[in-house]
Design a protein around this motif. Structure first.
Motif, PDB file in Angstrom:
ATOM      1  N   PRO C  87       0.808  -1.219   0.000  1.00 25.14           N
ATOM      2  CA  PRO C  87       0.000   0.000   0.000  1.00 25.14           C
ATOM      3  C   PRO C  87       0.838   1.264   0.000  1.00 25.14           C
ATOM      4  N   ALA C  88       1.970   1.231   0.724  1.00 22.71           N
ATOM      5  CA  ALA C  88       2.810   2.426   0.782  1.00 22.71           C
ATOM      6  C   ALA C  88       3.317   2.791  -0.604  1.00 22.71           C
ATOM      7  N   LEU C  89       3.598   1.779  -1.438  1.00 28.62           N
ATOM      8  CA  LEU C  89       4.089   2.085  -2.781  1.00 28.62           C
ATOM      9  C   LEU C  89       2.954   2.448  -3.726  1.00 28.62           C
ATOM     10  N   VAL C  90       1.789   1.787  -3.528  1.00 28.70           N
ATOM     11  CA  VAL C  90       0.660   2.035  -4.437  1.00 28.70           C
ATOM     12  C   VAL C  90       0.220   3.494  -4.371  1.00 28.70           C
ATOM     13  N   VAL C  91       0.316   4.096  -3.182  1.00 28.53           N
ATOM     14  CA  VAL C  91      -0.139   5.471  -3.016  1.00 28.53           C
ATOM     15  C   VAL C  91       0.544   6.401  -4.008  1.00 28.53           C
ATOM     16  N   VAL C 192      -4.526  25.527  10.533  1.00 27.30           N
ATOM     17  CA  VAL C 192      -4.821  24.507  11.542  1.00 27.30           C
ATOM     18  C   VAL C 192      -4.769  23.128  10.926  1.00 27.30           C
ATOM     19  N   ALA C 193      -5.398  23.010   9.748  1.00 22.67           N
ATOM     20  CA  ALA C 193      -5.438  21.716   9.071  1.00 22.67           C
ATOM     21  C   ALA C 193      -4.031  21.251   8.741  1.00 22.67           C
ATOM     22  N   CYS C 194      -3.207  22.189   8.301  1.00 20.68           N
ATOM     23  CA  CYS C 194      -1.840  21.831   7.912  1.00 20.68           C
ATOM     24  C   CYS C 194      -1.095  21.217   9.098  1.00 20.68           C
ATOM     25  N   VAL C 195      -1.163  21.903  10.246  1.00 25.08           N
ATOM     26  CA  VAL C 195      -0.459  21.404  11.423  1.00 25.08           C
ATOM     27  C   VAL C 195      -1.032  20.061  11.858  1.00 25.08           C
ATOM     28  N   LEU C 196      -2.363  19.947  11.845  1.00 29.62           N
ATOM     29  CA  LEU C 196      -3.000  18.699  12.270  1.00 29.62           C
ATOM     30  C   LEU C 196      -2.577  17.538  11.387  1.00 29.62           C
ATOM     31  N   VAL C 197      -2.586  17.758  10.084  1.00 32.62           N
ATOM     32  CA  VAL C 197      -2.234  16.662   9.180  1.00 32.62           C
ATOM     33  C   VAL C 197      -0.784  16.260   9.392  1.00 32.62           C
ATOM     34  N   PHE C 198       0.070  17.227   9.604  1.00 32.66           N
ATOM     35  CA  PHE C 198       1.477  16.879   9.786  1.00 32.66           C
ATOM     36  C   PHE C 198       1.688  16.090  11.080  1.00 32.66           C
ATOM     37  N   ILE C 199       1.074  16.560  12.176  1.00 30.97           N
ATOM     38  CA  ILE C 199       1.255  15.838  13.447  1.00 30.97           C
ATOM     39  C   ILE C 199       0.586  14.473  13.374  1.00 30.97           C
ATOM     40  N   GLY C 200      -0.628  14.435  12.751  1.00 36.90           N
ATOM     41  CA  GLY C 200      -1.285  13.141  12.564  1.00 36.90           C
ATOM     42  C   GLY C 200      -0.430  12.210  11.721  1.00 36.90           C
ATOM     43  N   GLY C 201       0.267  12.779  10.755  1.00 40.94           N
ATOM     44  CA  GLY C 201       1.162  11.975   9.935  1.00 40.94           C
ATOM     45  C   GLY C 201       2.304  11.401  10.753  1.00 40.94           C
ATOM     46  N   LEU C 202       2.836  12.202  11.663  1.00 42.34           N
ATOM     47  CA  LEU C 202       3.868  11.695  12.577  1.00 42.34           C
ATOM     48  C   LEU C 202       3.343  10.490  13.332  1.00 42.34           C
ATOM     49  N   ALA C 203       2.092  10.603  13.812  1.00 39.27           N
ATOM     50  CA  ALA C 203       1.529   9.513  14.601  1.00 39.27           C
ATOM     51  C   ALA C 203       1.245   8.305  13.727  1.00 39.27           C
ATOM     52  N   GLU C 204       0.785   8.540  12.501  1.00 45.93           N
ATOM     53  CA  GLU C 204       0.433   7.404  11.655  1.00 45.93           C
ATOM     54  C   GLU C 204       1.653   6.646  11.180  1.00 45.93           C
ATOM     55  N   THR C 205       2.783   7.318  11.066  1.00 39.23           N
ATOM     56  CA  THR C 205       3.978   6.607  10.653  1.00 39.23           C
ATOM     57  C   THR C 205       4.783   6.115  11.847  1.00 39.23           C
ATOM     58  N   ASN C 242       6.161   5.304   3.981  1.00 37.49           N
ATOM     59  CA  ASN C 242       5.008   6.032   4.512  1.00 37.49           C
ATOM     60  C   ASN C 242       5.381   7.439   4.935  1.00 37.49           C
ATOM     61  N   ILE C 243       6.595   7.592   5.461  1.00 35.09           N
ATOM     62  CA  ILE C 243       7.030   8.946   5.825  1.00 35.09           C
ATOM     63  C   ILE C 243       7.079   9.812   4.572  1.00 35.09           C
ATOM     64  N   ILE C 244       7.617   9.229   3.485  1.00 29.61           N
ATOM     65  CA  ILE C 244       7.674  10.007   2.238  1.00 29.61           C
ATOM     66  C   ILE C 244       6.261  10.330   1.761  1.00 29.61           C
ATOM     67  N   VAL C 245       5.329   9.361   1.933  1.00 25.17           N
ATOM     68  CA  VAL C 245       3.947   9.610   1.509  1.00 25.17           C
ATOM     69  C   VAL C 245       3.371  10.792   2.264  1.00 25.17           C
ATOM     70  N   ILE C 246       3.548  10.799   3.593  1.00 22.24           N
ATOM     71  CA  ILE C 246       2.987  11.898   4.384  1.00 22.24           C
ATOM     72  C   ILE C 246       3.605  13.227   3.952  1.00 22.24           C
ATOM     73  N   SER C 247       4.930  13.243   3.762  1.00 19.76           N
ATOM     74  CA  SER C 247       5.574  14.480   3.323  1.00 19.76           C
ATOM     75  C   SER C 247       5.022  14.919   1.976  1.00 19.76           C
ATOM     76  N   ALA C 248       4.836  13.947   1.074  1.00 17.64           N
ATOM     77  CA  ALA C 248       4.345  14.288  -0.254  1.00 17.64           C
ATOM     78  C   ALA C 248       2.936  14.852  -0.176  1.00 17.64           C
ATOM     79  N   ILE C 249       2.087  14.248   0.703  1.00 15.84           N
ATOM     80  CA  ILE C 249       0.710  14.744   0.804  1.00 15.84           C
ATOM     81  C   ILE C 249       0.698  16.152   1.378  1.00 15.84           C
ATOM     82  N   VAL C 250       1.489  16.373   2.425  1.00 17.63           N
ATOM     83  CA  VAL C 250       1.506  17.711   3.030  1.00 17.63           C
ATOM     84  C   VAL C 250       2.020  18.724   2.020  1.00 17.63           C
TER      85      VAL C 250
END
Lengths: 176, 68, 332
Positions: C87-91, C192-205, C242-250
């Motif tokens: 899944p990490a690559l499919v994204v 707010v959304a930007c910060v939330l997504v980034f911190i949530g990304g930290l938690a998800e990875t 997954n870390i790269i995915v989160i960075s790419a999404i942000v």
């Protein structure tokens, strides 16, 4: 090509469905279920229902089945329960029910095939005129129908989810 | 899980027919069915957990008492 | 034939290789930056300034013995790393690196939902990896990891919905174009959304300060304690992918994706000389650096604090943000 994809998917889905109910290990069964749902999602894409496909993966594969996996893991079914003694009777009832459903489906196909052709035109007229264009995407159209025509069922469904959430918490919590 | 399989069969039917008839109502129904399935799974599994905590089994034949 | 099979396959091959190579160098970068943050040099032995460490590490992992515990469920044990990496690559298939079709594999109209749903599949790898090891600490860690992932996913998805409301589309390319039309990165419209997504990304990875599933001192090593050699490497790859995915999404959703800063200011048009994918990769690199930086600086949360933060702070803020966005959308 389309037909080939469909028959391949259909075979895999049916095969995995059988694997789900025959697998000895509950966790394996859950895994087959996930695979099954993913294939069903691909089938939805071939039916040009992208939104439903994505929701299928997100809610079913990503949510509900994870829940099942949690429970199966926590409850740890070491050995399968013994078969019921009267499995013959159950099997016969099942066959009977399946026959009834099959007859019902055949009846539906039989009686609706006579009047086919009319529904598409009528359905296309149901959409608001400015939304009827082909450029409208599946997701947008679905959202439009969901929030106008089916607004009350939608709200009822959300209430149902809320009630289910509270109910599950009450049931699962040891002492409130 | 068998219930989920059955619901999926119904969903496939609805989506296929909605594609065939160019009518989105089928897909709307699928969304509702998925919502109901989620609710049902949550409550059902909650019941199983509560039962397992009390009886140490999830065998359906043992669930013969209406109260204890 | 050429358009439907050859070019997409080539794109996929290039993309997968690029991601995997990026992961190996990300590990090197992490070790170097951690070293500098702690006033040491990091890896220095292999190649100039240790740059070949990125190539030596995978070779070591491939050559290592691959152990399957005797009591493990062999099929699931083998399947779990694959289920977390794929899944990490499919994204990456729906992430556009530039405006024209050469830079993305697929352009689907539910792009963002696709990303969310595919990443939600990744949790299976973690659960099954912990369960199939047939060992108690991996099982505990995998339960923690999946609980954490599911809780933070709710907050992140709720937040992304508010961004979708602002952009008016789920299409990844559409979201970038919406930022061009707004003339402003969404990071300024939705801070707010930007910060939330980034911190949530930290938690998800499962990164620090939320890396409880891998807390060495409590759980020996996390859900992959029993894994070794290449299968462990697959988990590792998945985590960093997954870390790269989160960075790419942000970078894509809040910082304009492939566009240069201030896309509507004519005076800065000389910045267009840099190709779009370079801009995008630069932005991704910036967020990767922040990931490493945070790891070097912050202490770890306690598990109950983590859950309280997710459910009692993040989700209410996400819902509030969503409601505010909706009101603003209707009023403006």
């Amino acid at each position: 090509m389309d037909a080939f994809v469909f028959y391949l998917l259909a075979t895999l889905i049916l095969g995995l469905g059988i694997m789900v109910i025959t697998a000895r290990n509950a966790v394996h069964s859950v895994l087959f279920l996930v695979l099954n749902f993913l294939l069903v999602a691909i089938l939805y894409v071939t039916l040009s229902a992208q939104f439903v496909a994505v929701i299928q993966v997100l809610v079913y594969a990503g949510g509900i089945v994870v829940l099942y996996l949690f429970v199966v893991m926590l409850v740890s079914l070491k050995k399968a329960p013994e078969l019921r003694s009267d499995s013959r009777r159950v099997g016969r009832t099942g066959l009977l029910l399946a026959g009834v459903v099959l007859a019902e489906l055949i009846a539906i196909v039989w009686f609706t095939s006579a009047s086919s052709g009319a529904p598409p035109a009528q359905a296309a007229a149901d959409f608001p005129p400015r939304l009827a264009s082909d450029a409208m995407l599946n997701t947008e159209r679905l959202g439009w129908v969901l929030y106008t025509e089916y607004l009350i069922p939608f709200e009822v469904a959300s209430m149902l989810l809320l009630v289910a959430m509270i109910g599950a918490i009450v049931l699962a919590k040891k002492n409130l | 899980m068998s219930i989920e399989l059955i619901l999926n069969a119904v969903n496939i039917n609805l989506v296929a027919l909605s594609d065939q008839l160019q009518n989105l109502v089928g897909q709307v129904f699928v969304v509702f069915i998925i919502a109901v399935a989620a609710a049902e799974a949550a409550v059902g599994l909650g019941i199983i957990i509560a039962f397992y905590r009390n009886k140490e089994t999830v065998n359906i034949d043992e669930m013969s008492l209406m109260r204890w | 034939m050429l358009d439907t099979f050859v070019i997409p396959l080539l794109q996929i091959a290039v993309l997968v290789n690029a991601v995997l190579v990026a992961v190996t160098f990300l590990v090197l970068m992490e070790r170097k930056v951690m070293g500098w943050a702690q006033a040491r040099l990091g890896p220095m032995r292999v190649g100039p300034y240790g740059i070949l460490q990125a190539i030596v590490d995978p070779i070591k992992l491939i050559l290592k013995e691959d152990i399957t515990p005797a009591k493990a469920d062999k099929w699931v044990f083998t399947l779990a790393p694959i289920m977390s990496l794929v899944p990490a690559l499919v994204v990456f298939s729906v992430i556009p690196f530039g405006p024209d079709p050469l830079y993305y594999v697929a352009d689907i109209n539910v792009g963002l939902l696709f990303i969310i749903s595919v990443t939600s599949i990744g949790v299976y790898g973690i659960i099954l990896g912990g369960w199939s090891s047939n060992s108690k600490y991996p099982l505990l860690a995998s339960l923690r990891a999946s609980a954490q992932l599911i809780s933070y996913e709710i907050a992140v998805v709720m937040t992304l919905v508010s961004v979708v409301l602002t952009a008016g589309t789920l299409n990844m390319i559409g979201i970038v174009e919406a930022q061009r039309e707004a003339g402003l990165w969404f990071a300024f419209i939705q801070p707010v959304a930007c910060v939330l997504v980034f911190i949530g990304g930290l938690a998800e990875t499962n990164r620090l300060p939320f890396d409880l599933p891998e807390a060495e001192t409590e759980l020996t090593g996390g859900f992959h304690t029993e894994y070794s050699g290449m299968r462990w490497a697959l988990f590792f790859l998945a985590e960093y992918a997954n870390i790269i995915v989160i960075s790419a999404i942000v970078a894509l959703m809040f910082f304009g994706g492939w566009m240069r800063p201030f896309p509507n200011v004519e005076a800065l048009s000389f910045l267009d000389l840099v190709p779009p994918w370079v801009w995008y990769c630069g932005k991704i690199f910036f967020f990767l650096y922040i990931f490493v930086w945070i790891r070097a600086t912050f202490p770890r949360y306690r598990y109950d604090q983590l859950m309280a933060l997710g459910w009692k702070v993040f989700i209410p803020i996400a819902i509030g943000n969503l409601v505010l966005t909706g009101i603003a959308k209707v009023v403006l």
